[in-house]
Design a protein around this motif. Structure first.
Motif, PDB file in Angstrom:
ATOM      1  N   GLY A 151     -31.402 -16.386  87.182  1.00  0.00           N
ATOM      2  CA  GLY A 151     -30.591 -15.425  86.434  1.00  0.00           C
ATOM      3  C   GLY A 151     -31.131 -14.013  86.545  1.00  0.00           C
ATOM      4  O   GLY A 151     -30.366 -13.051  86.708  1.00  0.00           O
ATOM      5  N   ALA A 152     -32.472 -13.876  86.478  1.00  0.00           N
ATOM      6  CA  ALA A 152     -33.078 -12.543  86.586  1.00  0.00           C
ATOM      7  C   ALA A 152     -32.852 -11.936  87.963  1.00  0.00           C
ATOM      8  O   ALA A 152     -32.535 -10.751  88.099  1.00  0.00           O
ATOM      9  N   VAL A 153     -32.992 -12.760  89.016  1.00  0.00           N
ATOM     10  CA  VAL A 153     -32.776 -12.259  90.380  1.00  0.00           C
ATOM     11  C   VAL A 153     -31.346 -11.756  90.544  1.00  0.00           C
ATOM     12  O   VAL A 153     -31.102 -10.637  91.030  1.00  0.00           O
ATOM     13  N   ILE A 154     -30.373 -12.559  90.131  1.00  0.00           N
ATOM     14  CA  ILE A 154     -28.966 -12.177  90.304  1.00  0.00           C
ATOM     15  C   ILE A 154     -28.635 -10.943  89.465  1.00  0.00           C
ATOM     16  O   ILE A 154     -27.960 -10.018  89.932  1.00  0.00           O
ATOM     17  N   ALA A 155     -29.118 -10.903  88.213  1.00  0.00           N
ATOM     18  CA  ALA A 155     -28.826  -9.754  87.350  1.00  0.00           C
ATOM     19  C   ALA A 155     -29.430  -8.471  87.914  1.00  0.00           C
ATOM     20  O   ALA A 155     -28.768  -7.428  87.961  1.00  0.00           O
ATOM     21  N   MET A 156     -30.695  -8.537  88.343  1.00  0.00           N
ATOM     22  CA  MET A 156     -31.356  -7.350  88.896  1.00  0.00           C
ATOM     23  C   MET A 156     -30.653  -6.865  90.162  1.00  0.00           C
ATOM     24  O   MET A 156     -30.398  -5.662  90.331  1.00  0.00           O
ATOM     25  N   LEU A 157     -30.338  -7.795  91.060  1.00  0.00           N
ATOM     26  CA  LEU A 157     -29.681  -7.394  92.309  1.00  0.00           C
ATOM     27  C   LEU A 157     -28.267  -6.883  92.058  1.00  0.00           C
ATOM     28  O   LEU A 157     -27.787  -5.995  92.767  1.00  0.00           O
ATOM     29  N   SER A 158     -27.573  -7.418  91.042  1.00  0.00           N
ATOM     30  CA  SER A 158     -26.223  -6.930  90.739  1.00  0.00           C
ATOM     31  C   SER A 158     -26.267  -5.505  90.180  1.00  0.00           C
ATOM     32  O   SER A 158     -25.412  -4.678  90.497  1.00  0.00           O
ATOM     33  N   ILE A 159     -27.276  -5.222  89.365  1.00  0.00           N
ATOM     34  CA  ILE A 159     -27.439  -3.852  88.850  1.00  0.00           C
ATOM     35  C   ILE A 159     -27.757  -2.903  89.997  1.00  0.00           C
ATOM     36  O   ILE A 159     -27.208  -1.802  90.097  1.00  0.00           O
TER      37      ILE A 159
ATOM     38  N   GLY B 130     -24.668  -2.342  92.090  1.00  0.00           N
ATOM     39  CA  GLY B 130     -23.744  -1.444  91.406  1.00  0.00           C
ATOM     40  C   GLY B 130     -24.172   0.007  91.514  1.00  0.00           C
ATOM     41  O   GLY B 130     -23.345   0.900  91.750  1.00  0.00           O
ATOM     42  N   ALA B 131     -25.479   0.242  91.355  1.00  0.00           N
ATOM     43  CA  ALA B 131     -25.995   1.608  91.489  1.00  0.00           C
ATOM     44  C   ALA B 131     -25.796   2.125  92.911  1.00  0.00           C
ATOM     45  O   ALA B 131     -25.440   3.288  93.122  1.00  0.00           O
ATOM     46  N   GLU B 132     -26.006   1.246  93.891  1.00  0.00           N
ATOM     47  CA  GLU B 132     -25.808   1.655  95.282  1.00  0.00           C
ATOM     48  C   GLU B 132     -24.344   1.986  95.549  1.00  0.00           C
ATOM     49  O   GLU B 132     -24.028   2.979  96.223  1.00  0.00           O
TER      50      GLU B 132
ATOM     51  N   VAL C 295     -22.451  -5.206  90.559  1.00  0.00           N
ATOM     52  CA  VAL C 295     -21.734  -5.942  91.610  1.00  0.00           C
ATOM     53  C   VAL C 295     -22.513  -7.208  91.911  1.00  0.00           C
ATOM     54  O   VAL C 295     -23.632  -7.152  92.433  1.00  0.00           O
ATOM     55  N   VAL C 296     -21.943  -8.355  91.544  1.00  0.00           N
ATOM     56  CA  VAL C 296     -22.568  -9.649  91.853  1.00  0.00           C
ATOM     57  C   VAL C 296     -22.130 -10.053  93.254  1.00  0.00           C
ATOM     58  O   VAL C 296     -20.970 -10.383  93.481  1.00  0.00           O
ATOM     59  N   THR C 297     -23.053 -10.002  94.195  1.00  0.00           N
ATOM     60  CA  THR C 297     -22.732 -10.289  95.590  1.00  0.00           C
ATOM     61  C   THR C 297     -22.990 -11.761  95.917  1.00  0.00           C
ATOM     62  O   THR C 297     -23.825 -12.424  95.288  1.00  0.00           O
ATOM     63  N   THR C 298     -22.287 -12.248  96.928  1.00  0.00           N
ATOM     64  CA  THR C 298     -22.455 -13.642  97.342  1.00  0.00           C
ATOM     65  C   THR C 298     -23.864 -13.889  97.866  1.00  0.00           C
ATOM     66  O   THR C 298     -24.483 -14.917  97.578  1.00  0.00           O
ATOM     67  N   TRP C 299     -24.387 -12.901  98.609  1.00  0.00           N
ATOM     68  CA  TRP C 299     -25.711 -13.114  99.204  1.00  0.00           C
ATOM     69  C   TRP C 299     -26.799 -13.183  98.140  1.00  0.00           C
ATOM     70  O   TRP C 299     -27.799 -13.902  98.315  1.00  0.00           O
ATOM     71  N   SER C 300     -26.632 -12.476  97.009  1.00  0.00           N
ATOM     72  CA  SER C 300     -27.637 -12.557  95.951  1.00  0.00           C
ATOM     73  C   SER C 300     -27.635 -13.946  95.311  1.00  0.00           C
ATOM     74  O   SER C 300     -28.693 -14.479  94.954  1.00  0.00           O
ATOM     75  N   ILE C 301     -26.452 -14.547  95.178  1.00  0.00           N
ATOM     76  CA  ILE C 301     -26.355 -15.910  94.630  1.00  0.00           C
ATOM     77  C   ILE C 301     -26.981 -16.904  95.602  1.00  0.00           C
ATOM     78  O   ILE C 301     -27.783 -17.764  95.216  1.00  0.00           O
ATOM     79  N   VAL C 302     -26.618 -16.785  96.889  1.00  0.00           N
ATOM     80  CA  VAL C 302     -27.158 -17.697  97.902  1.00  0.00           C
ATOM     81  C   VAL C 302     -28.672 -17.549  97.998  1.00  0.00           C
ATOM     82  O   VAL C 302     -29.419 -18.542  98.066  1.00  0.00           O
ATOM     83  N   LEU C 303     -29.151 -16.289  97.987  1.00  0.00           N
ATOM     84  CA  LEU C 303     -30.587 -16.031  98.104  1.00  0.00           C
ATOM     85  C   LEU C 303     -31.353 -16.638  96.938  1.00  0.00           C
ATOM     86  O   LEU C 303     -32.333 -17.370  97.125  1.00  0.00           O
TER      87      LEU C 303
END
Length: 413
Positions: A35-43, A46-48, A373-381
């Motif tokens: 959950g932390a990985v996906i949340a951090m990467l989604s933030i 989104g910033a990017e 932005v929750v990306t597919t690659w962040s979920i897979v990773l």
């Protein structure tokens, strides 16, 4: 093989179900890690996305020359050397700098009143050329933008932002109606599309919203509106580059030319959106790396939890392992069974973590008004790493279980 795999999963789920609380606590480590990985990467994503949108508005094939702001005393000294950005600079850049397609001037106007039909508003007013829309993309919802005849004939026309339209006209039509800026009347010929009204910045460079902006022909603004004599004739020059022109090198040439034209006075700054884009991407990659490492610690802790429960299971099932070996189970069968159990723990915890991470991402977006932005690659990773960590953590207990001597295991209490 398929039957063996199904039997292994059935046994694994049965074993986990026998110790529900212990299993749930072990899964929490993997769940929070994923959950932390996906949340951090989604933030971060989104910033990017927001930064790229702002840089795109500046134009990656542009070089922006902006006049600097000074205190009154400093400005008086600078004006002894340079009048600031002017139409002469526009013409010189177009004629002398290789790789330049054209240069679009922009004038900053300080309105002291803006009114129409008994209503009034506040807005930023700019004088621009007919090619301004080519270098700063924005959408029109009504009417048209300033054209070349408007410049040539010093037409008293205006294109207004969506916020200005709401303030002055409400639900009524704006096209064809007049607005008064200072002491001059202008006919509304276009209305811009609504967009977020809060001004933003990228890499320290301000990017304003068109919501409360008004655009006039720059020739009209120069001739018919009052202007502070100490202020530069132009507030900004947007230089559009040829397709293959190098932005950094062209920006350096423009800087050298303006130094000579301005007598060495540093009353301007050069912004290269392409360089901002590269810097923004590097910063975002570093952010993703740091956040990923921090969140990865949670996955490591979850893996330690899986190893702990698997070692406990080996001790608890020592007699069962002895019985299975005695009736013909091979060491590889015992090892495979424990690896499947570790995999099941990691996978279930990871799937719960995906749901948690997606929920956290949407929660941050709703509460803090921050794009995520929750990306597919962040979920897979994150899910892939959790499974790898889980299986790796279960490998030692599985090998330990496989090496148990059947006779000693049968005598275990």
């Amino acid at each position: 093989m398929i039957r063996r795999l199904l039997d292994a999963f059935a046994t694994a789920f049965g074993s986990l179900a026998e110790h529900k609380l212990r299993t749930a606590l072990t899964m929490l480590g993997m769940m929070f890690g994923v959950g932390a990985v996906i949340a951090m990467l989604s933030i971060g994503a989104g910033a990017e996305k927001q930064a790229l949108a702002l840089i795109d508005r500046l134009g990656t094939r542009n070089v922006v020359v902006r006049g600097k702001q000074f205190k009154q005393e400093e400005l008086e000294e600078i004006r002894k050397k340079s009048i600031g950005l002017s139409q002469r600079d526009v013409e010189a850049i177009q004629e002398a700098v290789p790789g330049v397609s054209f240069a679009a001037p922009k004038i900053d106007i300080e309105p002291y009143k803006i009114l129409a039909a008994g209503a009034k508003t506040t807005a930023e007013v700019f004088g621009v050329g007919h090619r301004h829309r080519e270098v700063t993309p924005f959408a029109l919802v009504e009417g048209r933008f300033i054209d070349e005849p408007d410049e040539t004939h010093h037409a008293q026309v205006a294109v207004i932002g969506a916020g200005v339209r709401r303030d002055l006209f409400g639900a009524d039509a704006a096209l064809g109606h007049d607005i008064k800026i200072n002491d001059v009347w202008f006919e509304v010929i276009g209305v811009l599309a609504p967009e977020p009204s809060a001004p933003t910045a990228v890499q320290g460079v301000a990017v304003s919203s068109t919501e409360h902006e008004i655009y006039l022909p720059f020739t009209t603004a120069l001739r018919k509106l009052d202007h502070d004599p100490l202020k530069a004739p132009l507030g900004e020059i947007v230089v559009r580059l040829e397709p293959r022109a190098p932005a950094a090198e062209t920006g350096a040439v423009i800087g050298t030319l303006l130094d000579r034209l301005h007598g060495g006075a540093q009353d301007y700054e050069i912004v290269i959106p392409e360089a901002l884009l590269q810097h923004s991407r590097q910063t975002q990659q570093l952010f993703n790396l740091v956040m990923g490492l921090i969140a990865g610690i949670s996955l490591l802790v979850g893996g330690i939890g899986i190893m702990n429960i698997m070692l406990a299971s080996v001790l608890e099932q020592t007699r069962e392992i002895g019985v299975r070996r005695a009736v013909g189970a091979r060491r590889s069968d015992i090892r495979f069974q424990f690896l499947v159990t570790a995999f099941s723990l990691a996978m279930i915890g990871g799937l719960l973590g995906v749901a948690l991470g997606v929920g956290l991402g949407h929660g941050v977006a709703a509460y803090a008004n921050w794009p995520t932005v929750v990306t597919t690659w962040s979920i897979v990773l994150s899910l892939g790493v959790s499974v790898v960590v889980g299986v790796a953590s279960g490998l030692y207990p599985a090998m330990r279980a496989a090496k148990l001597d059947p006779i000693q295991a049968l005598h275990a209490e």
